[in-house]
Design a protein around this motif. Structure first.
Motif, PDB file in Angstrom:
ATOM      1  N   ARG A  88       3.143  18.806  21.489  1.00  0.00           N
ATOM      2  CA  ARG A  88       3.383  20.603  20.204  1.00  0.00           C
ATOM      3  C   ARG A  88       2.482  20.044  19.398  1.00  0.00           C
ATOM      4  NH1 ARG A  88       9.392  18.778  17.733  1.00  0.00           N
ATOM      5  NH2 ARG A  88      10.843  19.696  19.593  1.00  0.00           N
ATOM      6  N   LEU A  89       1.489  19.045  19.076  1.00  0.00           N
ATOM      7  CA  LEU A  89      -0.100  19.740  17.604  1.00  0.00           C
ATOM      8  C   LEU A  89      -1.458  19.360  19.688  1.00  0.00           C
ATOM      9  CD1 LEU A  89       0.039  19.121  15.392  1.00  0.00           C
ATOM     10  CD2 LEU A  89      -0.877  16.578  15.291  1.00  0.00           C
ATOM     11  N   LYS A  90      -1.268  20.385  19.372  1.00  0.00           N
ATOM     12  CA  LYS A  90      -2.544  20.922  20.275  1.00  0.00           C
ATOM     13  C   LYS A  90      -3.787  20.991  19.899  1.00  0.00           C
ATOM     14  CE  LYS A  90       0.639  22.695  24.623  1.00  0.00           C
ATOM     15  NZ  LYS A  90       0.040  23.792  25.526  1.00  0.00           N
ATOM     16  N   VAL A  91      -4.540  20.668  20.590  1.00  0.00           N
ATOM     17  CA  VAL A  91      -6.144  21.119  20.097  1.00  0.00           C
ATOM     18  C   VAL A  91      -6.680  21.711  21.228  1.00  0.00           C
ATOM     19  CG1 VAL A  91      -6.729  19.836  18.764  1.00  0.00           C
ATOM     20  CG2 VAL A  91      -7.179  18.797  21.104  1.00  0.00           C
ATOM     21  N   ALA A  92      -7.968  22.119  21.487  1.00  0.00           N
ATOM     22  CA  ALA A  92      -8.403  23.027  22.514  1.00  0.00           C
ATOM     23  C   ALA A  92      -8.534  22.853  23.924  1.00  0.00           C
ATOM     24  CB  ALA A  92      -9.597  23.429  22.529  1.00  0.00           C
TER      25      ALA A  92
ATOM     26  N   VAL B 191       0.886  -1.311  -0.348  1.00  0.00           N
ATOM     27  CA  VAL B 191       0.304  -0.289   0.080  1.00  0.00           C
ATOM     28  C   VAL B 191       0.938   1.726  -0.441  1.00  0.00           C
ATOM     29  CG1 VAL B 191      -2.080   0.934   1.636  1.00  0.00           C
ATOM     30  CG2 VAL B 191      -1.573  -1.215   1.336  1.00  0.00           C
ATOM     31  N   ILE B 192       1.631   1.150   0.784  1.00  0.00           N
ATOM     32  CA  ILE B 192       2.875   2.589   0.834  1.00  0.00           C
ATOM     33  C   ILE B 192       4.360   1.669   0.391  1.00  0.00           C
ATOM     34  CG2 ILE B 192       1.422   3.598   2.525  1.00  0.00           C
ATOM     35  CD1 ILE B 192       3.225   2.779   5.104  1.00  0.00           C
ATOM     36  N   ARG B 193       4.988   2.760   0.177  1.00  0.00           N
ATOM     37  CA  ARG B 193       6.636   2.173  -0.412  1.00  0.00           C
ATOM     38  C   ARG B 193       7.749   3.174   1.119  1.00  0.00           C
ATOM     39  NH1 ARG B 193       8.543   4.910  -5.706  1.00  0.00           N
ATOM     40  NH2 ARG B 193      10.494   3.081  -4.717  1.00  0.00           N
ATOM     41  N   PHE B 194       7.203   3.913   1.827  1.00  0.00           N
ATOM     42  CA  PHE B 194       7.634   4.597   2.407  1.00  0.00           C
ATOM     43  C   PHE B 194       7.188   4.511   3.568  1.00  0.00           C
ATOM     44  CE2 PHE B 194       9.533   6.350  -1.296  1.00  0.00           C
ATOM     45  CZ  PHE B 194      11.191   5.804  -1.275  1.00  0.00           C
ATOM     46  N   PRO B 195       7.075   4.867   5.563  1.00  0.00           N
ATOM     47  CA  PRO B 195       7.080   4.315   6.251  1.00  0.00           C
ATOM     48  C   PRO B 195       5.954   5.858   6.352  1.00  0.00           C
ATOM     49  CG  PRO B 195       8.734   3.813   6.618  1.00  0.00           C
ATOM     50  CD  PRO B 195       9.038   4.432   5.373  1.00  0.00           C
ATOM     51  N   ILE B 196       4.762   5.694   6.509  1.00  0.00           N
ATOM     52  CA  ILE B 196       3.848   7.408   7.518  1.00  0.00           C
ATOM     53  C   ILE B 196       3.799   8.166   8.431  1.00  0.00           C
ATOM     54  CG2 ILE B 196       1.800   7.869   7.111  1.00  0.00           C
ATOM     55  CD1 ILE B 196       0.633   6.313   5.241  1.00  0.00           C
ATOM     56  N   PRO B 197       4.438   9.068   8.879  1.00  0.00           N
ATOM     57  CA  PRO B 197       4.826   9.088  10.262  1.00  0.00           C
ATOM     58  C   PRO B 197       2.891   9.657  11.080  1.00  0.00           C
ATOM     59  CG  PRO B 197       4.928  11.122   9.330  1.00  0.00           C
ATOM     60  CD  PRO B 197       4.960   9.984   7.632  1.00  0.00           C
ATOM     61  N   PHE B 198       2.816   8.086  11.949  1.00  0.00           N
ATOM     62  CA  PHE B 198       1.674   8.730  13.016  1.00  0.00           C
ATOM     63  C   PHE B 198       1.481   9.294  13.926  1.00  0.00           C
ATOM     64  CE2 PHE B 198       0.747   4.851   9.692  1.00  0.00           C
ATOM     65  CZ  PHE B 198      -0.323   5.513   9.134  1.00  0.00           C
ATOM     66  N   MET B 199       2.619   8.738  14.665  1.00  0.00           N
ATOM     67  CA  MET B 199       3.108   9.099  15.886  1.00  0.00           C
ATOM     68  C   MET B 199       2.984  10.977  15.614  1.00  0.00           C
ATOM     69  SD  MET B 199       2.025   7.511  18.081  1.00  0.00           S
ATOM     70  CE  MET B 199       2.429   8.298  20.082  1.00  0.00           C
ATOM     71  N   PHE B 200       2.773  12.106  16.531  1.00  0.00           N
ATOM     72  CA  PHE B 200       2.362  13.243  16.629  1.00  0.00           C
ATOM     73  C   PHE B 200       2.147  13.947  15.928  1.00  0.00           C
ATOM     74  CE2 PHE B 200       5.941  11.656  19.047  1.00  0.00           C
ATOM     75  CZ  PHE B 200       5.748  11.570  20.694  1.00  0.00           C
ATOM     76  N   THR B 201       1.181  13.533  14.681  1.00  0.00           N
ATOM     77  CA  THR B 201      -0.052  13.956  13.238  1.00  0.00           C
ATOM     78  C   THR B 201      -0.999  14.457  13.633  1.00  0.00           C
ATOM     79  OG1 THR B 201      -0.088  12.199  12.178  1.00  0.00           O
ATOM     80  CG2 THR B 201       2.459  13.495  12.250  1.00  0.00           C
ATOM     81  N   GLU B 202      -1.827  14.589  12.506  1.00  0.00           N
ATOM     82  CA  GLU B 202      -2.619  14.398  12.702  1.00  0.00           C
ATOM     83  C   GLU B 202      -3.529  13.351  12.325  1.00  0.00           C
ATOM     84  OE1 GLU B 202      -4.776  18.358  10.400  1.00  0.00           O
ATOM     85  OE2 GLU B 202      -3.393  19.571  12.127  1.00  0.00           O
TER      86      GLU B 202
END
Length: 291
Positions: free
Chosen positions: A239-243, A146-157
């Motif tokens: 770093r990725l804050k919400v309300a 499905v993907i060729r390179f790792p997807i950054p999941f942690m600390f991302t939307e």
């Protein structure tokens, strides 16, 4: 009936609802009123909280682009989570409704089972699955091509949306499943006898009938996602804050309670306006279904 008996009968509903009303006022309305009042107080690092009536915190939120970006991120994540749960939850509920009794009970338990587990525990499970570039999710997607390179999941939307969609999925499935219970299965049989195909039946009969359930579930998922704290705090990090995480940090880390109260009050007002407005539109659009 005597006058005294009539008076006792008239007072009975108030007497029966008084405990619940007192509990509602004591644990909800009074804290909310205190939070709103706190948002108009002043705060300083050395002077602490001053009980004055100023608009400093509200002015800071209105003029600083940081807060606009934070609120936009909060509602963007909630909208994407709602869309993902609707896309996956509606077919899941339809399949569940078509199952036989024994399998329906089993898979209904599987869907509702996560609600018995703490949100923190479920989110920590996703954090372990994401696990950076060498996480199990990335390895599985790469092994499937499905993907060729790792997807950054942690600390991302992206990671927050996936984890929130899993947490909120039971609410969407239950809402759609409840709408399907009102659907007469003979309508599908009648459409098939008239030559309609499966796609036509789903598009012209099933989807319009379950749309109120989808929209009701969307309101629940959106409001819970926008106000969620545990999942954004664990997956999104600091770093990725919400309300919700910003209000928590202002209350317990920087100790700026008035600013945290202003953020929490603004989030509450926005959610109330969105939920009430959406509910009114749904009831007006699907008035015939709700009768």
């Amino acid at each position: 009936m005597s006058m005294a008996a009539e008076e006792r009968s008239a007072r009975a509903p108030w007497a029966l609802t008084a405990p619940a009303l007192m509990l509602f006022v004591g644990v909800l309305l009074i804290p909310l009123a205190m939070t709103v009042m706190l948002s108009f107080h002043d705060w300083g690092q050395y002077k602490g909280i001053e009980p004055v009536f100023i608009l400093k915190n509200w002015r800071e939120i209105a003029t600083d682009p940081y807060y606009a970006e934070m609120f936009w991120r909060t509602f963007r994540i909630a909208i994407m989570t709602t869309l993902l749960t609707a896309l996956l939850g509606a077919p899941e509920a339809y399949i569940l409704n078509r199952m036989s009794g024994r399998w329906k009970s089993f898979f209904l338990l599987v869907i509702l089972g996560p609600l018995l587990i703490s949100v923190v525990a479920r989110t920590l499970g996703w954090a372990l699955l994401f696990g950076g570039n060498n996480g199990l999710v990335n390895k599985l997607l790469m092994s499937l091509g499905v993907i060729r390179f790792p997807i950054p999941f942690m600390f991302t939307e992206t990671g927050m949306i996936v984890a929130l969609a899993h947490v909120m999925m039971p609410f969407m499935v239950l809402s759609v499943w409840a709408a399907l219970q009102r659907l007469d299965p003979q309508i599908e049989n009648a459409a098939m006898s008239l030559g309609a195909g499966p796609v036509t039946i789903i598009r012209r009969i099933i989807v319009p009938q379950i749309m109120p359930g989808v929209l009701s579930g969307a309101i629940i998922v959106f409001s819970l996602s926008a106000s969620a704290f545990a999942t954004p705090a664990i997956i999104g990090g600091r770093r990725l804050k919400v309300a919700a995480t910003l209000a928590y940090d202002e209350f317990l880390n920087t100790l700026n309670w008035p600013l945290g109260a202003a953020v929490a009050t603004l989030l509450l007002v926005a959610l109330v306006l969105i939920v009430v407005g959406s509910n009114a539109l749904i009831e007006r659009r699907y008035a015939e279904v709700f009768r």
